[in-house]
Structures are given as structure tokens and as C-alpha cells.
Write a protein that holds these residues in place. Structure first.
Motif, PDB file in Angstrom:
ATOM      1  N   SER A 265     -25.868 -83.865  33.982  1.00  0.00           N
ATOM      2  CA  SER A 265     -24.514 -84.373  34.172  1.00  0.00           C
ATOM      3  C   SER A 265     -23.949 -84.759  32.815  1.00  0.00           C
ATOM      4  CB  SER A 265     -24.508 -85.589  35.088  1.00  0.00           C
ATOM      5  OG  SER A 265     -24.873 -85.228  36.400  1.00  0.00           O
ATOM      6  N   VAL A 266     -22.737 -84.302  32.549  1.00  0.00           N
ATOM      7  CA  VAL A 266     -22.079 -84.559  31.277  1.00  0.00           C
ATOM      8  C   VAL A 266     -20.986 -85.595  31.469  1.00  0.00           C
ATOM      9  CG1 VAL A 266     -20.664 -83.528  29.442  1.00  0.00           C
ATOM     10  CG2 VAL A 266     -22.583 -82.239  30.410  1.00  0.00           C
ATOM     11  N   HIS A 267     -20.985 -86.613  30.603  1.00  0.00           N
ATOM     12  CA  HIS A 267     -19.908 -87.592  30.592  1.00  0.00           C
ATOM     13  C   HIS A 267     -18.677 -86.870  30.046  1.00  0.00           C
ATOM     14  CE1 HIS A 267     -17.908 -91.414  29.115  1.00  0.00           C
ATOM     15  NE2 HIS A 267     -18.078 -91.615  30.405  1.00  0.00           N
ATOM     16  N   PHE A 268     -17.562 -86.992  30.750  1.00  0.00           N
ATOM     17  CA  PHE A 268     -16.429 -86.102  30.523  1.00  0.00           C
ATOM     18  C   PHE A 268     -15.146 -86.881  30.323  1.00  0.00           C
ATOM     19  CE2 PHE A 268     -13.573 -82.619  31.897  1.00  0.00           C
ATOM     20  CZ  PHE A 268     -14.123 -81.572  31.174  1.00  0.00           C
ATOM     21  N   ASP A 269     -14.447 -86.586  29.235  1.00  0.00           N
ATOM     22  CA  ASP A 269     -13.125 -87.156  28.967  1.00  0.00           C
ATOM     23  C   ASP A 269     -12.115 -86.345  29.773  1.00  0.00           C
ATOM     24  OD1 ASP A 269     -10.486 -87.537  27.844  1.00  0.00           O
ATOM     25  OD2 ASP A 269     -11.447 -88.429  26.086  1.00  0.00           O
ATOM     26  N   LEU A 270     -11.536 -86.950  30.780  1.00  0.00           N
ATOM     27  CA  LEU A 270     -10.643 -86.229  31.690  1.00  0.00           C
ATOM     28  C   LEU A 270      -9.295 -85.893  31.060  1.00  0.00           C
ATOM     29  CD1 LEU A 270     -11.480 -88.225  34.938  1.00  0.00           C
ATOM     30  CD2 LEU A 270     -12.230 -85.905  34.350  1.00  0.00           C
ATOM     31  N   GLN A 271      -8.910 -86.599  29.995  1.00  0.00           N
ATOM     32  CA  GLN A 271      -7.653 -86.288  29.307  1.00  0.00           C
ATOM     33  C   GLN A 271      -7.833 -85.123  28.334  1.00  0.00           C
ATOM     34  OE1 GLN A 271      -4.623 -87.867  29.979  1.00  0.00           O
ATOM     35  NE2 GLN A 271      -5.844 -88.674  31.675  1.00  0.00           N
ATOM     36  N   LYS A 272      -8.894 -85.184  27.547  1.00  0.00           N
ATOM     37  CA  LYS A 272      -9.151 -84.139  26.548  1.00  0.00           C
ATOM     38  C   LYS A 272      -9.847 -82.920  27.145  1.00  0.00           C
ATOM     39  CE  LYS A 272      -9.512 -87.475  22.809  1.00  0.00           C
ATOM     40  NZ  LYS A 272     -10.409 -88.106  21.827  1.00  0.00           N
ATOM     41  N   ARG A 273     -10.376 -83.083  28.381  1.00  0.00           N
ATOM     42  CA  ARG A 273     -11.081 -82.001  29.088  1.00  0.00           C
ATOM     43  C   ARG A 273     -12.273 -81.502  28.285  1.00  0.00           C
ATOM     44  NH1 ARG A 273     -10.187 -83.016  33.867  1.00  0.00           N
ATOM     45  NH2 ARG A 273     -11.038 -81.014  34.452  1.00  0.00           N
ATOM     46  N   LYS A 274     -13.056 -82.463  27.736  1.00  0.00           N
ATOM     47  CA  LYS A 274     -14.268 -82.101  27.016  1.00  0.00           C
ATOM     48  C   LYS A 274     -15.270 -83.249  27.122  1.00  0.00           C
ATOM     49  CE  LYS A 274     -13.069 -83.622  22.372  1.00  0.00           C
ATOM     50  NZ  LYS A 274     -13.066 -83.233  20.979  1.00  0.00           N
ATOM     51  N   SER A 275     -16.496 -82.976  26.733  1.00  0.00           N
ATOM     52  CA  SER A 275     -17.543 -83.983  26.832  1.00  0.00           C
ATOM     53  C   SER A 275     -17.225 -85.187  25.940  1.00  0.00           C
ATOM     54  CB  SER A 275     -18.897 -83.383  26.458  1.00  0.00           C
ATOM     55  OG  SER A 275     -18.918 -82.995  25.105  1.00  0.00           O
ATOM     56  N   ALA A 276     -17.792 -86.322  26.332  1.00  0.00           N
ATOM     57  CA  ALA A 276     -17.623 -87.574  25.600  1.00  0.00           C
ATOM     58  C   ALA A 276     -18.980 -88.268  25.526  1.00  0.00           C
ATOM     59  CB  ALA A 276     -16.612 -88.472  26.315  1.00  0.00           C
TER      60      ALA A 276
END
Length: 131
Positions: A93-104
Motif C-alpha cells: 500500500s502506497v501513501h498517496f497525495d490525492l492533490q498531486k496524484r503521486k506517492s507521498a
């Protein structure tokens, strides 16, 4: 056919994954606000035995790996009657920045709690680790 099929195993593992992330301190209100969430990017499912319809089972979770922006979580499903391992799912499971649409990066507080659940013992001869 008288037993759970793949979709039921996956639903159980997906549900327990949400509980695991909550136990690690993730606030799902963040996802509702559109800030951060989690994305399952890989699932390895090992079906070991059939679970008859109506049979009770339990799922235990542990952390296999803590990455910079991901967690690898092992969910082990076993029968309540005999404790036999019925299925194992390893989920990245990848922590995901929903605004930038990339991993965080995984937040430090979640990383610390995950470290407490990190599997440190070697698998047995069948490749299983009790979680």
C-alpha cells in the motif's frame, strides 16, 4: 460451490487493510477531504484451503516492510475452529497525495506504529510466519 470464492477473500483482506491503517493512526477523514489516502498497488494472494460457507474465520495483520512511501502488510486468515491458515495476502500500500496524484512519504507517527508490528521472525518450513 459450497465455499468462499476469491472475491470474498479479497473483500475480507481489503476490509482488514482499512482497519490496519486506522490502527496505525491514519485518519480516513484526510481521504474524504481530498488530501492523503492509500493505494494498494500490489497484492499477492495465497489460497491454502477452502473455507466452507458460514464458517468463522479471523484475520491477523503484520508489517513485512516499511518503505519511504509504502507499507507491505501481511494479512493471515485462519479458521476459528482449528486455527489452520486458510489464506495469506501480502499487500503493498502506497501513501498517496490525492492533490498531486503521486506517492507521498509515510507519516512518521504511522511509521513508528508500523515498526511495532514489523515481522522479525523467520518463516517456518511452509513459508508462513505467525502474525
Amino acid at each position: 460451490m459450497g465455499h468462499l470464492n476469491t472475491r470474498h477473500y479479497m473483500a475480507a483482506f481489503d476490509d482488514v487493510g482499512m482497519h490496519t491503517l486506522t490502527a496505525l493512526g491514519f485518519d480516513f477523514a484526510e481521504a474524504q477531504r481530498g488530501t492523503f489516502g492509500w493505494a494498494d498497488v500490489q497484492v499477492k494472494l495465497d489460497l491454502k484451503a477452502e473455507i466452507p460457507l458460514g464458517e468463522l474465520f479471523q484475520v491477523e495483520s503484520a508489517i513485512l516492510r516499511i518503505g519511504g512511501s509504502s507499507l507491505t502488510i501481511r494479512h493471515t486468515m485462519s479458521g476459528v475452529k482449528d486455527g489452520a491458515v486458510e489464506a495469506v495476502a501480502d499487500v503493498i500500500s502506497v501513501h498517496f497525495d490525492l492533490q498531486k496524484r503521486k506517492s507521498a512519504p509515510v507519516p512518521e507517527a504511522i511509521r513508528d506504529r508500523a515498526a511495532a508490528l514489523l515481522i522479525t521472525q523467520a518463516p517456518n518450513e511452509e513459508g508462513q510466519v505467525r502474525c
